[in-house]
Design a protein around this motif. Structure first.
Motif, PDB file in Angstrom:
ATOM      1  N   LEU A 195       0.866  -1.189   0.000  1.00 48.23           N
ATOM      2  CA  LEU A 195       0.000   0.000   0.000  1.00 48.23           C
ATOM      3  C   LEU A 195       0.900   1.236   0.000  1.00 48.23           C
ATOM      4  CD1 LEU A 195      -2.629   1.574   0.219  1.00 48.23           C
ATOM      5  CD2 LEU A 195      -2.678   1.086   2.669  1.00 48.23           C
ATOM      6  N   TYR A 196       0.904   1.943  -1.120  1.00 48.80           N
ATOM      7  CA  TYR A 196       1.712   3.164  -1.224  1.00 48.80           C
ATOM      8  C   TYR A 196       0.986   4.296  -0.506  1.00 48.80           C
ATOM      9  CZ  TYR A 196       5.311   1.321  -4.271  1.00 48.80           C
ATOM     10  OH  TYR A 196       6.387   0.621  -4.756  1.00 48.80           O
ATOM     11  N   VAL A 197       1.659   4.879   0.479  1.00 52.21           N
ATOM     12  CA  VAL A 197       1.023   5.925   1.300  1.00 52.21           C
ATOM     13  C   VAL A 197       1.376   7.316   0.776  1.00 52.21           C
ATOM     14  CG1 VAL A 197       0.817   6.855   3.646  1.00 52.21           C
ATOM     15  CG2 VAL A 197       1.108   4.406   3.307  1.00 52.21           C
ATOM     16  N   GLY A 198       2.591   7.492   0.277  1.00 51.69           N
ATOM     17  CA  GLY A 198       2.975   8.822  -0.216  1.00 51.69           C
ATOM     18  C   GLY A 198       4.162   8.736  -1.153  1.00 51.69           C
ATOM     19  N   ASN A 199       4.147   9.535  -2.221  1.00 58.05           N
ATOM     20  CA  ASN A 199       5.252   9.460  -3.191  1.00 58.05           C
ATOM     21  C   ASN A 199       6.116  10.719  -3.213  1.00 58.05           C
ATOM     22  OD1 ASN A 199       3.621  11.255  -4.475  1.00 58.05           O
ATOM     23  ND2 ASN A 199       3.425  10.118  -6.393  1.00 58.05           N
ATOM     24  N   LYS A 200       5.989  11.544  -2.146  1.00 51.74           N
ATOM     25  CA  LYS A 200       6.911  12.685  -2.076  1.00 51.74           C
ATOM     26  C   LYS A 200       8.288  12.140  -1.717  1.00 51.74           C
ATOM     27  CE  LYS A 200       3.357  15.868  -0.619  1.00 51.74           C
ATOM     28  NZ  LYS A 200       2.845  16.721   0.442  1.00 51.74           N
ATOM     29  N   CYS A 201       9.326  12.723  -2.296  1.00 47.32           N
ATOM     30  CA  CYS A 201      10.654  12.216  -1.979  1.00 47.32           C
ATOM     31  C   CYS A 201      11.705  13.289  -2.162  1.00 47.32           C
ATOM     32  CB  CYS A 201      10.989  11.001  -2.839  1.00 47.32           C
ATOM     33  SG  CYS A 201      12.431  10.164  -2.183  1.00 47.32           S
ATOM     34  N   ALA A 202      12.642  13.340  -1.216  1.00 43.42           N
ATOM     35  CA  ALA A 202      13.706  14.355  -1.269  1.00 43.42           C
ATOM     36  C   ALA A 202      14.981  13.799  -1.876  1.00 43.42           C
ATOM     37  CB  ALA A 202      13.974  14.862   0.144  1.00 43.42           C
ATOM     38  N   ASN A 203      14.981  12.524  -2.228  1.00 41.61           N
ATOM     39  CA  ASN A 203      16.191  11.912  -2.788  1.00 41.61           C
ATOM     40  C   ASN A 203      16.142  11.895  -4.313  1.00 41.61           C
ATOM     41  OD1 ASN A 203      17.334  11.324  -0.286  1.00 41.61           O
ATOM     42  ND2 ASN A 203      16.096   9.466  -0.113  1.00 41.61           N
ATOM     43  N   ASP A 204      17.289  11.623  -4.898  1.00 40.02           N
ATOM     44  CA  ASP A 204      17.335  11.566  -6.357  1.00 40.02           C
ATOM     45  C   ASP A 204      17.980  10.250  -6.798  1.00 40.02           C
ATOM     46  OD1 ASP A 204      16.739  12.480  -8.823  1.00 40.02           O
ATOM     47  OD2 ASP A 204      18.300  14.028  -8.908  1.00 40.02           O
ATOM     48  N   CYS A 205      17.217   9.168  -6.668  1.00 39.85           N
ATOM     49  CA  CYS A 205      17.701   7.847  -7.077  1.00 39.85           C
ATOM     50  C   CYS A 205      17.297   7.694  -8.541  1.00 39.85           C
ATOM     51  CB  CYS A 205      17.046   6.754  -6.248  1.00 39.85           C
ATOM     52  SG  CYS A 205      17.034   7.101  -4.479  1.00 39.85           S
ATOM     53  N   ILE A 206      18.263   7.536  -9.415  1.00 40.02           N
ATOM     54  CA  ILE A 206      17.948   7.747 -10.826  1.00 40.02           C
ATOM     55  C   ILE A 206      17.142   6.616 -11.466  1.00 40.02           C
ATOM     56  CG2 ILE A 206      19.926   9.297 -11.163  1.00 40.02           C
ATOM     57  CD1 ILE A 206      21.297   7.097 -12.701  1.00 40.02           C
ATOM     58  N   TYR A 207      16.871   5.570 -10.703  1.00 43.90           N
ATOM     59  CA  TYR A 207      16.065   4.457 -11.233  1.00 43.90           C
ATOM     60  C   TYR A 207      14.595   4.570 -10.821  1.00 43.90           C
ATOM     61  CZ  TYR A 207      17.548   3.314  -6.508  1.00 43.90           C
ATOM     62  OH  TYR A 207      17.831   3.398  -5.170  1.00 43.90           O
ATOM     63  N   CYS A 208      14.261   5.581 -10.021  1.00 38.65           N
ATOM     64  CA  CYS A 208      12.948   5.587  -9.363  1.00 38.65           C
ATOM     65  C   CYS A 208      12.068   6.742  -9.851  1.00 38.65           C
ATOM     66  CB  CYS A 208      13.157   5.689  -7.853  1.00 38.65           C
ATOM     67  SG  CYS A 208      11.614   5.797  -6.944  1.00 38.65           S
ATOM     68  N   GLY A 209      10.826   6.446 -10.141  1.00 43.27           N
ATOM     69  CA  GLY A 209       9.883   7.467 -10.615  1.00 43.27           C
ATOM     70  C   GLY A 209       9.610   8.545  -9.574  1.00 43.27           C
ATOM     71  N   PHE A 210       9.858   8.239  -8.300  1.00 44.75           N
ATOM     72  CA  PHE A 210       9.566   9.212  -7.231  1.00 44.75           C
ATOM     73  C   PHE A 210      10.698  10.220  -7.022  1.00 44.75           C
ATOM     74  CE2 PHE A 210       6.791   5.982  -4.624  1.00 44.75           C
ATOM     75  CZ  PHE A 210       5.836   6.011  -5.619  1.00 44.75           C
ATOM     76  N   ARG A 211      11.802  10.076  -7.755  1.00 39.61           N
ATOM     77  CA  ARG A 211      12.984  10.928  -7.508  1.00 39.61           C
ATOM     78  C   ARG A 211      12.612  12.409  -7.548  1.00 39.61           C
ATOM     79  NH1 ARG A 211      16.518  10.259 -13.004  1.00 39.61           N
ATOM     80  NH2 ARG A 211      17.818  11.749 -11.920  1.00 39.61           N
ATOM     81  N   VAL A 212      13.282  13.177  -6.706  1.00 34.38           N
ATOM     82  CA  VAL A 212      12.897  14.581  -6.519  1.00 34.38           C
ATOM     83  C   VAL A 212      12.992  15.373  -7.827  1.00 34.38           C
ATOM     84  CG1 VAL A 212      15.240  15.274  -5.773  1.00 34.38           C
ATOM     85  CG2 VAL A 212      13.264  16.598  -5.018  1.00 34.38           C
ATOM     86  N   SER A 213      13.927  14.993  -8.710  1.00 38.18           N
ATOM     87  CA  SER A 213      14.097  15.762  -9.946  1.00 38.18           C
ATOM     88  C   SER A 213      13.052  15.403 -11.001  1.00 38.18           C
ATOM     89  CB  SER A 213      15.504  15.534 -10.511  1.00 38.18           C
ATOM     90  OG  SER A 213      15.664  14.171 -10.823  1.00 38.18           O
ATOM     91  N   ASN A 214      12.196  14.428 -10.724  1.00 39.09           N
ATOM     92  CA  ASN A 214      11.164  14.060 -11.706  1.00 39.09           C
ATOM     93  C   ASN A 214       9.950  14.980 -11.567  1.00 39.09           C
ATOM     94  OD1 ASN A 214       9.397  12.912 -13.462  1.00 39.09           O
ATOM     95  ND2 ASN A 214       9.283  10.913 -12.439  1.00 39.09           N
ATOM     96  N   ARG A 215       9.955  16.020 -12.379  1.00 36.24           N
ATOM     97  CA  ARG A 215       8.875  17.023 -12.281  1.00 36.24           C
ATOM     98  C   ARG A 215       7.551  16.487 -12.825  1.00 36.24           C
ATOM     99  NH1 ARG A 215      11.491  19.514  -8.929  1.00 36.24           N
ATOM    100  NH2 ARG A 215      13.443  20.473  -9.484  1.00 36.24           N
ATOM    101  N   GLU A 216       7.614  15.392 -13.579  1.00 32.22           N
ATOM    102  CA  GLU A 216       6.383  14.837 -14.177  1.00 32.22           C
ATOM    103  C   GLU A 216       5.545  14.082 -13.136  1.00 32.22           C
ATOM    104  OE1 GLU A 216       5.763  15.159 -17.614  1.00 32.22           O
ATOM    105  OE2 GLU A 216       7.492  16.506 -17.416  1.00 32.22           O
ATOM    106  N   GLN A 217       6.217  13.612 -12.081  1.00 34.35           N
ATOM    107  CA  GLN A 217       5.511  12.794 -11.084  1.00 34.35           C
ATOM    108  C   GLN A 217       4.475  13.646 -10.344  1.00 34.35           C
ATOM    109  OE1 GLN A 217       4.763   9.182  -9.003  1.00 34.35           O
ATOM    110  NE2 GLN A 217       6.193   9.433 -10.664  1.00 34.35           N
ATOM    111  N   VAL A 218       3.241  13.144 -10.295  1.00 29.61           N
ATOM    112  CA  VAL A 218       2.173  13.857  -9.576  1.00 29.61           C
ATOM    113  C   VAL A 218       2.276  13.446  -8.103  1.00 29.61           C
ATOM    114  CG1 VAL A 218      -0.319  14.231  -9.447  1.00 29.61           C
ATOM    115  CG2 VAL A 218       0.754  13.668 -11.649  1.00 29.61           C
ATOM    116  N   ARG A 219       2.603  14.412  -7.252  1.00 29.75           N
ATOM    117  CA  ARG A 219       2.902  14.078  -5.836  1.00 29.75           C
ATOM    118  C   ARG A 219       1.636  14.009  -5.011  1.00 29.75           C
ATOM    119  NH1 ARG A 219       8.279  12.409  -6.025  1.00 29.75           N
ATOM    120  NH2 ARG A 219       9.057  13.470  -7.876  1.00 29.75           N
ATOM    121  N   LYS A 220       1.618  13.032  -4.123  1.00 30.06           N
ATOM    122  CA  LYS A 220       0.411  12.869  -3.308  1.00 30.06           C
ATOM    123  C   LYS A 220       0.724  12.075  -2.042  1.00 30.06           C
ATOM    124  CE  LYS A 220      -4.208  10.812  -3.695  1.00 30.06           C
ATOM    125  NZ  LYS A 220      -4.904  11.930  -3.074  1.00 30.06           N
ATOM    126  N   THR A 221       0.077  12.467  -0.960  1.00 35.80           N
ATOM    127  CA  THR A 221       0.097  11.659   0.259  1.00 35.80           C
ATOM    128  C   THR A 221      -1.352  11.344   0.578  1.00 35.80           C
ATOM    129  OG1 THR A 221       1.996  12.925   1.048  1.00 35.80           O
ATOM    130  CG2 THR A 221       0.821  11.588   2.680  1.00 35.80           C
TER     131      THR A 221
END
Ligand code: SAM
Ligand code: SF4
Length: 473
Positions: free
Chosen positions: A93-119
């Motif tokens: 169960l994904y609770v929140g996709n906000k993220c302050a890290n920049d892991c380049i394999y992950c859609g949640f990475r902070v530099s991914n401006r396309e990701q729609v953030r939600k908690t």
């Protein structure tokens, strides 16, 4: 000030990193293999011993057909001999996709401006849990990005909410966590909220490779991540899960890293990891990594079989990142837990979103079967799906170790509890066709119990049919 031995606390001494890159490569480069050696090592695993690094390297370096066949058959034999045919089911169960890290394999990475953030709000969280309960789920893993909002207090509250939601006859009986590493106080707080396992994946155990993938944020600190589960142990949280993201570096190195991490935990805390995970990289929004280290299905199968043999006592998790056909196959080589009915887009257990939007999720999944479809296929394969949470709730921690080391434990506890939780599922959630298959599998497994146990389980099934729930031993 006078020295008082009662109140004196050792200052925090930074831990020596226990992964030595050169040592691992030395084992990999200088350990020759042969079918004869492989045979001897498999005998050691089948006699219920964890393998050391040299033995693991011998299995990894086995490239001839005969040795590979021996390894796969050995893993199958170990799985059947020790664990039988149970498979534990859970849902993420994904609770929140906000993220302050920049892991380049992950859609949640902070530099991914396309990701729609939600908690998820509390209300949305409750509705997601209700939807999960209505499909028959009993075990969850809550997943979070790494963000100041998802602090230990927030995680603990989310866990408490998950346990409090009761829809119809449903309830969540075990909540595991996959979230950022915490400090000792943070781990203490989430433990007090009643979590099961806390998972932190090292992603890659190779220090230099790690730097290339983790560009920014707390997660860029390899050592802080590597020592997370030591802090968990210091906090009294001894139920931990390790993992490596396969595809970031040579899979052979990662297997060695996982075994080294395992023997570190054993040596320091007398308890190995409760589970090992080996996710393979899947497509993600803004994924920017080369395929050089991707493991083929064949290599991945070997990796699973080798891990099974190397750490015979641990739980092994294979998620819906992989397609159903491969999952069905890999179950034979020692996987003990899978997710079913998985949805990873935030809020999608309620919305029943069919097409995954990568800009609203972490990565692409390849198995979108419903929980019931997963159960049907397991039953067809003669497996026994289980939602058991008994050991954790009775304080029998280290249950994997007990299953493995206490003679008769599986027949006294695991099989009866798997049968009882499956019986509940068949009564409350299964369509008629699944129910028919399920009761047949229950009967078949009943044959393996002694008469006294059969009578006890039959008596409990009768009580379940009359409406009682949550019966276990
Ligand atoms: N933010 C927390 C952290 O980094 O530890 C939670 C982890 S994340 C939500 C769960 C895991 O998904 C990661 O540890 C990583 O191994 C895996 N993962 C990330 N990107 C992935 C991708 N593109 N494909 C497959 N798995 C991925
Ligand atoms: Fe954030 Fe975890 Fe994704 Fe890294 S893997 S970007 S920490 S959610």
């Amino acid at each position: 000030m006078q020295f008082n031995p009662e109140t004196y606390r050792m200052p925090d001494i930074p831990m020596q990193p226990f992964i030595d890159t050169a040592e691992i490569w030395d084992y990999l480069n200088n350990t020759p293999s042969s079918p004869e050696k492989v045979r001897r090592i498999i005998d050691k695993s089948l006699a219920k011993n964890r393998l050391n690094l040299k033995e693991t390297a011998t299995l990894i370096n086995a490239n001839d057909e005969e040795s590979i066949r021996l390894i796969k058959e050995g893993a199958k034999a170990l799985k059947t001999k020790i664990y039988g045919n149970r498979i534990v089911l859970f849902a993420p169960l994904y609770v929140g996709n906000k993220c302050a890290n920049d892991c380049i394999y992950c859609g949640f990475r902070v530099s991914n401006r396309e990701q729609v953030r939600k908690t998820l709000s509390r209300d949305e969280l409750i509705k997601e849990i209700e939807a999960l309960e209505e499909s028959g789920q009993k075990r969850l893993i809550l997943v979070f990005g790494e963000h100041a909002e998802y602090n230990p207090g927030f995680i603990a509250e989310t866990v408490k909410t998950a346990y409090s939601v009761k829809k119809g006859r449903g309830e969540i009986r075990r909540v595991n966590i996959n979230a950022a590493p915490l400090d000792i106080e943070g781990f203490r707080m989430v433990k007090e909220a009643g979590i099961g396992t806390y998972q932190v994946f090292q992603e890659t155990y190779h220090r230099e490779a790690y730097k290339n993938y983790h560009l920014w944020g707390k997660k860029a600190d390899y050592d802080y991540r590597l020592t997370s589960l030591d802090r968990a142990q210091e906090a009294g949280l001894d139920d931990v899960g390790i993992g490596a993201l396969i595809g970031l570096y040579d899979w052979r190195f990662e297997v060695m890293g996982l075994v080294r991490h395992t023997n570190h935990l054993e040596a320091c805390y007398n308890v190995g990891p409760h589970t090992i995970s080996f996710p393979r990289i899947k497509d993600a929004s803004m994924l920017r990594i080369g395929k050089h280290y991707f493991a083929s299905d064949e290599e991945f199968t070997r990796l699973v079989a080798i891990l099974r043999l190397a750490v015979p006592y641990t739980g092994m998790i294979l998620t819906a990142r992989e397609p159903a056909t491969l999952r069905n196959e890999l179950i034979q080589y020692g996987v003990s837990q899978i997710d079913g009915g998985t949805k990873i887009e935030l809020g999608s257990y309620v919305s029943q979103q069919k097409n995954l939007d990568l800009n609203r999720s972490q990565f692409h999944i390849n198995d979108d079967r419903s929980l019931n479809e997963v159960i049907e296929e397991l039953l067809q394969q003669g497996m026994l799906p289980s939602f058991c949470t008994a050991c954790y709730r009775l304080g029998r921690t280290g249950e994997h170790f007990m299953e493995f080391s206490v003679p008769g434990f599986i027949k006294r506890f695991c099989t009866p509890n798997a049968i009882l939780t499956l019986a509940e599922y068949l009564e409350d959630y299964a369509p008629e066709t699944t129910a028919q298959k399920g009761w047949k599998v229950i009967e078949k497994n009943m044959d393996e119990l002694n008469e006294k146990m059969q009578n006890e389980v039959r008596d409990k099934i009768a009580r379940i049919k009359q409406g009682e729930r949550d019966l276990y031993r």
